[in-house]
Scaffold this active site. Sequence first.
Site, PDB file in Angstrom:
ATOM      1  N   ASP A 111       0.866  -1.187   0.000  1.00 46.93           N
ATOM      2  CA  ASP A 111       0.000   0.000   0.000  1.00 46.93           C
ATOM      3  C   ASP A 111       0.895   1.227   0.000  1.00 46.93           C
ATOM      4  OD1 ASP A 111      -1.994   1.899   0.319  1.00 46.93           O
ATOM      5  OD2 ASP A 111      -2.166   1.570   2.487  1.00 46.93           O
ATOM      6  N   THR A 139       2.463   9.391   2.504  1.00 43.27           N
ATOM      7  CA  THR A 139       3.398   9.545   3.613  1.00 43.27           C
ATOM      8  C   THR A 139       4.224   8.292   3.848  1.00 43.27           C
ATOM      9  OG1 THR A 139       1.911  11.116   4.697  1.00 43.27           O
ATOM     10  CG2 THR A 139       3.589  10.094   6.076  1.00 43.27           C
ATOM     11  N   ASN A 140       3.590   7.126   3.797  1.00 40.15           N
ATOM     12  CA  ASN A 140       4.272   5.855   4.054  1.00 40.15           C
ATOM     13  C   ASN A 140       3.926   4.826   2.995  1.00 40.15           C
ATOM     14  OD1 ASN A 140       5.580   6.345   6.722  1.00 40.15           O
ATOM     15  ND2 ASN A 140       3.477   6.641   7.401  1.00 40.15           N
ATOM     16  N   VAL A 191       3.410   0.736   3.019  1.00 37.38           N
ATOM     17  CA  VAL A 191       3.226  -0.384   3.928  1.00 37.38           C
ATOM     18  C   VAL A 191       3.365  -1.682   3.146  1.00 37.38           C
ATOM     19  CG1 VAL A 191       1.662  -1.512   5.553  1.00 37.38           C
ATOM     20  CG2 VAL A 191       1.702   0.988   5.392  1.00 37.38           C
ATOM     21  N   ASP A 239      -6.492   3.736  -3.073  1.00 37.69           N
ATOM     22  CA  ASP A 239      -6.713   3.357  -1.677  1.00 37.69           C
ATOM     23  C   ASP A 239      -8.185   3.413  -1.302  1.00 37.69           C
ATOM     24  OD1 ASP A 239      -6.592   6.138  -2.055  1.00 37.69           O
ATOM     25  OD2 ASP A 239      -5.812   6.527  -0.045  1.00 37.69           O
ATOM     26  N   ARG A 240      -8.922   4.354  -1.883  1.00 32.61           N
ATOM     27  CA  ARG A 240     -10.342   4.496  -1.571  1.00 32.61           C
ATOM     28  C   ARG A 240     -11.142   3.347  -2.182  1.00 32.61           C
ATOM     29  NH1 ARG A 240     -11.499  10.804  -2.640  1.00 32.61           N
ATOM     30  NH2 ARG A 240     -13.007  10.583  -0.940  1.00 32.61           N
ATOM     31  N   ASP A 298     -10.646   7.354   6.829  1.00 32.86           N
ATOM     32  CA  ASP A 298      -9.240   6.959   6.735  1.00 32.86           C
ATOM     33  C   ASP A 298      -8.367   8.136   7.164  1.00 32.86           C
ATOM     34  OD1 ASP A 298      -6.733   5.958   6.115  1.00 32.86           O
ATOM     35  OD2 ASP A 298      -7.355   5.118   4.196  1.00 32.86           O
ATOM     36  N   THR A 357      -2.482  10.987   5.165  1.00 29.41           N
ATOM     37  CA  THR A 357      -1.980  12.321   4.819  1.00 29.41           C
ATOM     38  C   THR A 357      -3.154  13.281   4.663  1.00 29.41           C
ATOM     39  OG1 THR A 357      -0.137  11.267   3.664  1.00 29.41           O
ATOM     40  CG2 THR A 357      -0.539  13.602   3.216  1.00 29.41           C
TER      41      THR A 357
END
Length: 261
Positions: free
Chosen positions: A6, A10-11, A13, A110-111, A131, A134
């Site tokens: 994912d 920002t990150n 995963v 992601d959504r 969620d 960011t």
Amino acid sequence: MLLAIDSGNTNVVFSLLEDGEVAASWRRASDDRRTADEDGVWLRQLMKIQGTKPTDISAVIISSVRPAALFGLRQLAEVYFGSVPLVVGEDDVPLNFDIRVDRPEQVGADRLVNTRAVASLLGAGPAIVVDFGTATTLDVVAADGAYIGGVIAPGVNLSAEALYQAAARLPRIDIQMPNSVLGQDTVACMQSGLFWGYVSMIEGLIHRLRDELDMPSAPVVATGGLAALFASGTDVFDHIDADLTVKGLAALYADWAEARA
């Protein structure tokens, strides 16, 4: 074993899943300059500590909101795990639900993954997914499982950083639940504004969405790194799952595998 990646703003995963359940998970800061070799050495070492061999990975699926990151992540899957990855948003990954918005191509991967995860978690809609990333997003899943739109607001960490950068005398602070709404020093005032301000925003938006869409009993699912923290200040969340997105990736992989069977 499935490797689900994912890639957020920002990150990034990296999660290992067996039978749809998360067995291990690691994250790094998002950096589009990061090469497949850097990720490969880093990730394989972490897997070795955890007791997983690269040959244990049977498939890779990727969700990314950063197009520039995709090349390196594809190379990682192919070179270090011998797998051509599935990428959410591409034609070979089936979405067994409608996207009923004006511009479906603009909906973040992601959504969409979170929308699929709702079906696994609840069995069906309607539902609202919050969620904390960011950006703080609220996405609405219809009764038939379709994605029908949502809300995007600045993430709480982004707002905290904006205060620090734009106001000469305001410090950089951690996001915490303050002891009271009334702050009596600068840090406490900022923490109250950020924490209780976001709680009030979420509660207000959920109320308005339920009212506007005539779904007064729609359950609310919270995910993201700060979900548990904000859940301590409100009872509006029915489910909290920090792994919702990677579980959605696992469900999409299962859909793909079933369609090929």
